[in-house]
Design a protein around this motif. Structure first.
Motif, mmCIF file in Angstrom:
data_model
loop_
_atom_site.group_PDB
_atom_site.id
_atom_site.type_symbol
_atom_site.label_atom_id
_atom_site.label_comp_id
_atom_site.label_asym_id
_atom_site.label_seq_id
_atom_site.Cartn_x
_atom_site.Cartn_y
_atom_site.Cartn_z
ATOM 1 N N MET A 69 0.841 -1.177 0.000
ATOM 2 C CA MET A 69 0.000 0.000 0.000
ATOM 3 C C MET A 69 0.889 1.246 0.000
ATOM 4 O O MET A 69 1.809 1.356 0.802
ATOM 5 N N ALA A 70 0.607 2.155 -0.908
ATOM 6 C CA ALA A 70 1.436 3.356 -1.042
ATOM 7 C C ALA A 70 1.112 4.338 0.077
ATOM 8 O O ALA A 70 -0.043 4.534 0.442
ATOM 9 N N GLU A 71 2.144 4.939 0.587
ATOM 10 C CA GLU A 71 1.953 5.909 1.668
ATOM 11 C C GLU A 71 1.883 7.309 1.062
ATOM 12 O O GLU A 71 2.702 7.672 0.220
ATOM 13 N N THR A 72 0.867 8.109 1.481
ATOM 14 C CA THR A 72 0.750 9.472 0.959
ATOM 15 C C THR A 72 1.414 10.436 1.925
ATOM 16 O O THR A 72 1.308 10.291 3.147
ATOM 17 N N ILE A 73 2.083 11.378 1.354
ATOM 18 C CA ILE A 73 2.775 12.384 2.159
ATOM 19 C C ILE A 73 2.152 13.736 1.852
ATOM 20 O O ILE A 73 2.021 14.115 0.691
ATOM 21 N N ALA A 74 1.753 14.445 2.899
ATOM 22 C CA ALA A 74 1.136 15.758 2.711
ATOM 23 C C ALA A 74 2.184 16.760 2.255
ATOM 24 O O ALA A 74 3.303 16.791 2.768
ATOM 25 N N ASP A 75 1.806 17.565 1.286
ATOM 26 C CA ASP A 75 2.683 18.621 0.789
ATOM 27 C C ASP A 75 2.474 19.848 1.672
ATOM 28 O O ASP A 75 1.406 20.451 1.675
ATOM 29 N N THR A 76 3.456 20.202 2.437
ATOM 30 C CA THR A 76 3.307 21.308 3.391
ATOM 31 C C THR A 76 3.969 22.596 2.914
ATOM 32 O O THR A 76 4.058 23.559 3.665
ATOM 33 N N ARG A 77 4.416 22.610 1.654
ATOM 34 C CA ARG A 77 5.015 23.843 1.134
ATOM 35 C C ARG A 77 3.932 24.904 0.968
ATOM 36 O O ARG A 77 2.802 24.605 0.631
ATOM 37 N N ARG A 78 4.284 26.128 1.187
ATOM 38 C CA ARG A 78 3.332 27.233 1.024
ATOM 39 C C ARG A 78 3.192 27.588 -0.446
ATOM 40 O O ARG A 78 4.116 27.418 -1.224
ATOM 41 N N LEU A 79 2.017 28.096 -0.784
ATOM 42 C CA LEU A 79 1.839 28.596 -2.145
ATOM 43 C C LEU A 79 2.709 29.823 -2.334
ATOM 44 O O LEU A 79 2.881 30.634 -1.425
ATOM 45 N N ILE A 80 3.257 29.957 -3.495
ATOM 46 C CA ILE A 80 4.085 31.126 -3.770
ATOM 47 C C ILE A 80 3.149 32.282 -4.117
ATOM 48 O O ILE A 80 2.359 32.196 -5.058
ATOM 49 N N THR A 81 3.236 33.337 -3.329
ATOM 50 C CA THR A 81 2.376 34.504 -3.568
ATOM 51 C C THR A 81 3.259 35.695 -3.891
ATOM 52 O O THR A 81 4.391 35.790 -3.431
ATOM 53 N N LYS A 82 2.682 36.612 -4.677
ATOM 54 C CA LYS A 82 3.462 37.806 -4.998
ATOM 55 C C LYS A 82 3.329 38.794 -3.846
ATOM 56 O O LYS A 82 2.292 38.843 -3.164
ATOM 57 N N PRO A 83 4.350 39.568 -3.593
ATOM 58 C CA PRO A 83 4.267 40.551 -2.500
ATOM 59 C C PRO A 83 3.196 41.598 -2.806
ATOM 60 O O PRO A 83 2.984 41.969 -3.955
ATOM 61 N N GLN A 84 2.528 42.041 -1.754
ATOM 62 C CA GLN A 84 1.456 43.022 -1.915
ATOM 63 C C GLN A 84 2.060 44.423 -2.043
ATOM 64 O O GLN A 84 2.940 44.792 -1.272
ATOM 65 N N ASN A 85 1.574 45.203 -3.030
ATOM 66 C CA ASN A 85 2.059 46.579 -3.153
ATOM 67 C C ASN A 85 1.012 47.536 -2.575
ATOM 68 O O ASN A 85 -0.067 47.117 -2.160
ATOM 69 N N LEU A 86 1.321 48.825 -2.557
ATOM 70 C CA LEU A 86 0.410 49.806 -1.963
ATOM 71 C C LEU A 86 -0.939 49.877 -2.684
ATOM 72 O O LEU A 86 -1.973 50.060 -2.053
ATOM 73 N N ASN A 87 -0.936 49.734 -4.016
ATOM 74 C CA ASN A 87 -2.207 49.766 -4.754
ATOM 75 C C ASN A 87 -3.098 48.600 -4.361
ATOM 76 O O ASN A 87 -4.315 48.733 -4.259
ATOM 77 N N ASP A 88 -2.506 47.424 -4.158
ATOM 78 C CA ASP A 88 -3.288 46.270 -3.727
ATOM 79 C C ASP A 88 -3.853 46.488 -2.320
ATOM 80 O O ASP A 88 -5.001 46.179 -2.040
ATOM 81 N N ALA A 89 -3.017 47.013 -1.454
ATOM 82 C CA ALA A 89 -3.413 47.174 -0.056
ATOM 83 C C ALA A 89 -4.435 48.287 0.141
ATOM 84 O O ALA A 89 -5.359 48.143 0.943
ATOM 85 N N TYR A 90 -4.284 49.390 -0.575
ATOM 86 C CA TYR A 90 -5.133 50.561 -0.315
ATOM 87 C C TYR A 90 -6.025 50.940 -1.489
ATOM 88 O O TYR A 90 -6.720 51.938 -1.451
ATOM 89 N N GLY A 91 -6.016 50.152 -2.535
ATOM 90 C CA GLY A 91 -6.863 50.425 -3.691
ATOM 91 C C GLY A 91 -8.298 50.025 -3.405
ATOM 92 O O GLY A 91 -8.618 49.487 -2.343
ATOM 93 N N PRO A 92 -9.184 50.286 -4.355
ATOM 94 C CA PRO A 92 -10.584 49.915 -4.150
ATOM 95 C C PRO A 92 -10.732 48.395 -4.075
ATOM 96 O O PRO A 92 -9.985 47.666 -4.723
ATOM 97 N N PRO A 93 -11.652 47.915 -3.272
ATOM 98 C CA PRO A 93 -11.842 46.465 -3.179
ATOM 99 C C PRO A 93 -12.337 45.916 -4.516
ATOM 100 O O PRO A 93 -12.973 46.625 -5.294
ATOM 101 N N SER A 94 -12.038 44.661 -4.779
ATOM 102 C CA SER A 94 -12.409 44.087 -6.073
ATOM 103 C C SER A 94 -13.932 44.056 -6.240
ATOM 104 O O SER A 94 -14.442 44.397 -7.278
ATOM 105 N N ASN A 95 -14.660 43.639 -5.247
ATOM 106 C CA ASN A 95 -16.121 43.649 -5.291
ATOM 107 C C ASN A 95 -16.644 44.196 -3.977
ATOM 108 O O ASN A 95 -16.205 43.763 -2.913
#
Length: 162
Positions: free
Chosen positions: A1-27
């Motif tokens: 029986m094959a053993e499954t190993i959980a992938d615990t690496r984080r998703l790679i996200t782009k750094p947030q800039n000022l427009n993202d942080a303080y711009g108008p909300p998407s919806n």
């Protein structure tokens, strides 16, 4: 029986800039209930509330609107949504029947503190309802929020994304 190993690496996200942080909300959908006005005399007396809507959701035809509604209009909307949609509609604040009894020491349903409490409860109600994705497709909600006059003889239908 094959053993499954959980992938615990984080998703790679782009750094947030000022427009993202303080711009108008998407919806966004902002609904304020305010500016109560009591009109009429005697048994024809009632209170209306100003409903201000600001949104960038594509399903709404107007990005900003202001209409006046009374408690019975909220009741109409609730009944329409219950009848026509699959949405579980939250309750409205109560009818305040005891406040309508004669010979009270205050103004009953026209007392400032009661009107303020009701205004806050109606704002909570309409924000819960309008925030529901299925309710946003209902013509009755759009009429309630954006049409000057509610056409109570309308044909219930869904709003199509534009």
């Amino acid at each position: 029986m094959a053993e499954t190993i959980a992938d615990t690496r984080r998703l790679i996200t782009k750094p947030q800039n000022l427009n993202d942080a303080y711009g108008p909300p998407s919806n966004f959908l902002e609904i304020d209930v305010g500016n109560p006005q009591t009109v009429g005399v005697g048994r024809g007396r009632f209170t209306t509330y100003e409903i201000r809507v600001k949104t960038n959701l594509p399903i709404f035809k107007l990005k900003e609107s202001t209409v006046r509604r009374r408690y019975s209009d909220f009741e109409w909307l609730r009944n329409e949504l219950e009848r026509e949609s699959k949405v579980v509609v939250p309750p409205l604040p109560g009818k305040a029947l005891l406040r309508q009894l004669p010979f009270r020491g205050d103004d009953g349903i026209f007392d400032d503190s009661f009107i303020e409490e009701r205004k806050q409860a109606l704002e909570q109600f309409i924000n819960k309802v309008a925030g529901h994705p299925l309710a946003q497709n209902e013509r009755c909600l759009h009429m309630f929020l954006q049409d000057e006059v509610i056409d109570k003889n309308y044909t219930p239908s869904k709003i199509r994304h534009t």
